[in-house]
Design a protein around this motif. Structure first.
Motif, PDB file in Angstrom:
ATOM      1  N   ARG A 181      36.175  41.505  35.651  1.00 13.27           N
ATOM      2  CA  ARG A 181      36.015  40.538  36.741  1.00 13.27           C
ATOM      3  C   ARG A 181      37.293  40.426  37.564  1.00 13.27           C
ATOM      4  O   ARG A 181      37.253  40.361  38.803  1.00 13.27           O
ATOM      5  N   ALA A 182      38.434  40.377  36.890  1.00 14.62           N
ATOM      6  CA  ALA A 182      39.709  40.278  37.601  1.00 14.62           C
ATOM      7  C   ALA A 182      39.943  41.509  38.462  1.00 14.62           C
ATOM      8  O   ALA A 182      40.411  41.409  39.608  1.00 14.62           O
ATOM      9  N   GLN A 183      39.598  42.694  37.942  1.00 14.99           N
ATOM     10  CA  GLN A 183      39.752  43.922  38.715  1.00 14.99           C
ATOM     11  C   GLN A 183      38.877  43.903  39.959  1.00 14.99           C
ATOM     12  O   GLN A 183      39.327  44.228  41.063  1.00 14.99           O
ATOM     13  N   VAL A 184      37.617  43.554  39.783  1.00 14.75           N
ATOM     14  CA  VAL A 184      36.665  43.573  40.893  1.00 14.75           C
ATOM     15  C   VAL A 184      37.039  42.546  41.952  1.00 14.75           C
ATOM     16  O   VAL A 184      36.985  42.821  43.164  1.00 14.75           O
ATOM     17  N   CYS A 185      37.434  41.344  41.528  1.00 10.35           N
ATOM     18  CA  CYS A 185      37.695  40.264  42.485  1.00 10.35           C
ATOM     19  C   CYS A 185      39.063  40.375  43.140  1.00 10.35           C
ATOM     20  O   CYS A 185      39.199  40.174  44.352  1.00 10.35           O
ATOM     21  N   PHE A 186      40.096  40.677  42.357  1.00  8.22           N
ATOM     22  CA  PHE A 186      41.465  40.615  42.870  1.00  8.22           C
ATOM     23  C   PHE A 186      42.132  41.978  43.011  1.00  8.22           C
ATOM     24  O   PHE A 186      43.306  42.056  43.372  1.00  8.22           O
ATOM     25  N   GLY A 187      41.401  43.050  42.733  1.00  6.82           N
ATOM     26  CA  GLY A 187      41.966  44.366  42.923  1.00  6.82           C
ATOM     27  C   GLY A 187      43.101  44.689  41.977  1.00  6.82           C
ATOM     28  O   GLY A 187      43.988  45.487  42.307  1.00  6.82           O
ATOM     29  N   THR A 188      43.112  44.073  40.795  1.00  9.29           N
ATOM     30  CA  THR A 188      44.162  44.380  39.827  1.00  9.29           C
ATOM     31  C   THR A 188      43.928  45.761  39.229  1.00  9.29           C
ATOM     32  O   THR A 188      42.821  46.290  39.271  1.00  9.29           O
ATOM     33  N   GLY A 189      44.995  46.334  38.694  1.00  8.45           N
ATOM     34  CA  GLY A 189      44.872  47.640  38.069  1.00  8.45           C
ATOM     35  C   GLY A 189      44.543  48.755  39.042  1.00  8.45           C
ATOM     36  O   GLY A 189      43.943  49.761  38.665  1.00  8.45           O
ATOM     37  N   GLY A 190      44.903  48.584  40.318  1.00  6.30           N
ATOM     38  CA  GLY A 190      44.676  49.626  41.304  1.00  6.30           C
ATOM     39  C   GLY A 190      43.323  49.590  41.982  1.00  6.30           C
ATOM     40  O   GLY A 190      43.025  50.451  42.811  1.00  6.30           O
ATOM     41  N   GLU A 203      35.540  31.417  42.580  1.00  2.00           N
ATOM     42  CA  GLU A 203      34.753  31.113  41.384  1.00  2.00           C
ATOM     43  C   GLU A 203      35.473  31.597  40.122  1.00  2.00           C
ATOM     44  O   GLU A 203      35.425  30.941  39.078  1.00  2.00           O
ATOM     45  N   LEU A 204      36.135  32.748  40.203  1.00  2.00           N
ATOM     46  CA  LEU A 204      36.871  33.251  39.055  1.00  2.00           C
ATOM     47  C   LEU A 204      38.046  32.329  38.724  1.00  2.00           C
ATOM     48  O   LEU A 204      38.276  31.997  37.556  1.00  2.00           O
ATOM     49  N   LEU A 205      38.806  31.912  39.742  1.00  2.00           N
ATOM     50  CA  LEU A 205      39.921  30.999  39.509  1.00  2.00           C
ATOM     51  C   LEU A 205      39.436  29.664  38.958  1.00  2.00           C
ATOM     52  O   LEU A 205      40.088  29.059  38.097  1.00  2.00           O
ATOM     53  N   TYR A 206      38.272  29.219  39.442  1.00  2.00           N
ATOM     54  CA  TYR A 206      37.690  27.971  38.940  1.00  2.00           C
ATOM     55  C   TYR A 206      37.302  28.137  37.469  1.00  2.00           C
ATOM     56  O   TYR A 206      37.614  27.294  36.623  1.00  2.00           O
TER      57      TYR A 206
END
Length: 339
Positions: A181-190, A203-206
């Motif tokens: 979810r973090a990758q998809v939403c915030f573009g983490t990990g490239g 919604e993820l931060l919430y």
């Protein structure tokens, strides 16, 4: 077999319909949303504000007797609570989750809010008032503004907070799901950053208990620093996130940006307006070729801009005939960081 008629108490309305407006303007190349501070959004459902001076959207209850349609009711509330008369209104979404209103006294009633997006280019004098004003939507979502590159808030607050949340997963599967979810939403990990996923990111931060509204709504006490960004009463920041994502996406296939422009404008001002909304820079020459080749604008003969600080630029206006010529006139946007 016969059944007894329900009592008057049993058929009492259990749902209150509220109408919320995200009124957007772009002023000084900054996207603004109209805020009503300290407004009485209590409705008839016994909702009380946990912070009477908090920021809220223009909002009011739908009256099935006085309002012929939902949009008519919303326009009345916008007219009563703001000095604006937006021409463009679009229904966003219906928000009806239980517990949306912290402080609601009557739990037997569900408050369902119908959110609308409204666009205007009006410059209201009310923006200087302490109670009603245009506020930058990046004050509420500072991680969404990439015009000067990747926001520091991502590496300083969001990414560490998400790492802590991922590590707190109870099982390996849960940790992997949170990581994805973090990758998809915030573009983490490239992974790529998708400017339209504004609501998904909020919604993820919430859900990770990283924004004030989550702590407030759940009655939590935490020993870590929350992600910076102005909070809003009730779930109005969620409604604003929905509007931001909708508008960013709609720019690509409908000419809604011209609802935010004066009748005549330069191509540079048009580009700065689009950049303000999508949250990233656009390549100047590519943007000019795109707009001029789209048939969406036409040059105003014999007129130049009178802006100081450079050579007068040609003025353009929106060609409304393009709506008849093409089924989905919009802008195919591509970012150009640092352009």
């Amino acid at each position: 077999m016969t059944t007894s008629a329900p009592s008057s108490d049993a058929i009492a309305p259990a749902v209150v319909i509220g109408l919320s407006a995200v009124v957007v303007a772009v002023q000084g190349h900054e996207p603004k949303v109209f805020i009503v501070r300290g407004a009485e959004h209590a409705l008839a459902a016994g909702v009380t504000s946990p912070n009477e001076d908090g920021d809220a959207l223009p909002f009011g209850p739908f009256d099935p007797v006085q309002h012929k349609t939902l949009e008519e009711g919303l326009r009345i509330w916008v007219r009563d609570q703001t000095p604006l008369s937006p021409g463009y209104f679009e229904q966003l979404y219906t928000f009806g989750n239980r517990g949306r209103y912290a402080g609601q006294r009557d739990e037997a009633k569900r408050v369902v809010s119908v959110g609308y997006l409204a666009l205007t280019h009006e410059k209201a004098s009310a923006e200087k008032s302490e109670r009603v004003f245009f506020g930058s939507w990046y004050d509420y979502f500072p991680w969404e503004d990439w015009r000067e590159g990747k926001p520091r808030i991502l590496q300083d607050a969001i990414e560490p907070g998400l790492k802590r949340w991922i590590a707190a997963g109870e099982t390996t599967d849960e940790k992997e799901h949170r990581h994805l979810r973090a990758q998809v939403c915030f573009g983490t990990g490239g992974a790529a950053w998708d400017e339209e996923k504004v609501l998904e990111r909020y919604e993820l931060l919430y859900g990770a208990n990283l924004v004030y509204e989550a702590i407030r709504d759940k009655g939590m006490k935490v020993d870590y620093v929350l992600v910076p960004g102005r909070s809003m009463l009730y779930d109005h920041r969620r409604i604003l996130a929905t509007a931001m994502g909708r508008l960013r996406g709609k720019l690509k296939y409908r000419p809604v940006v011209f609802e935010l422009m004066p009748s005549e404008f330069t191509l540079l001002n048009l580009q700065k307006t689009v950049e303000a909304i999508v949250g990233h820079r656009l390549h100047k020459q590519n943007f000019r070729r795109l707009v001029e080749g789209s048939g969406m604008v036409e040059e105003v003969a014999g007129k130049k801009s009178a802006e100081a600080g450079g050579r007068p630029a040609a003025l353009f206006r929106f060609r409304r005939d393009v709506l008849l010529e093409r089924p989905a006139p919009g802008m195919k946007l591509s970012a150009s960081l640092g352009a």
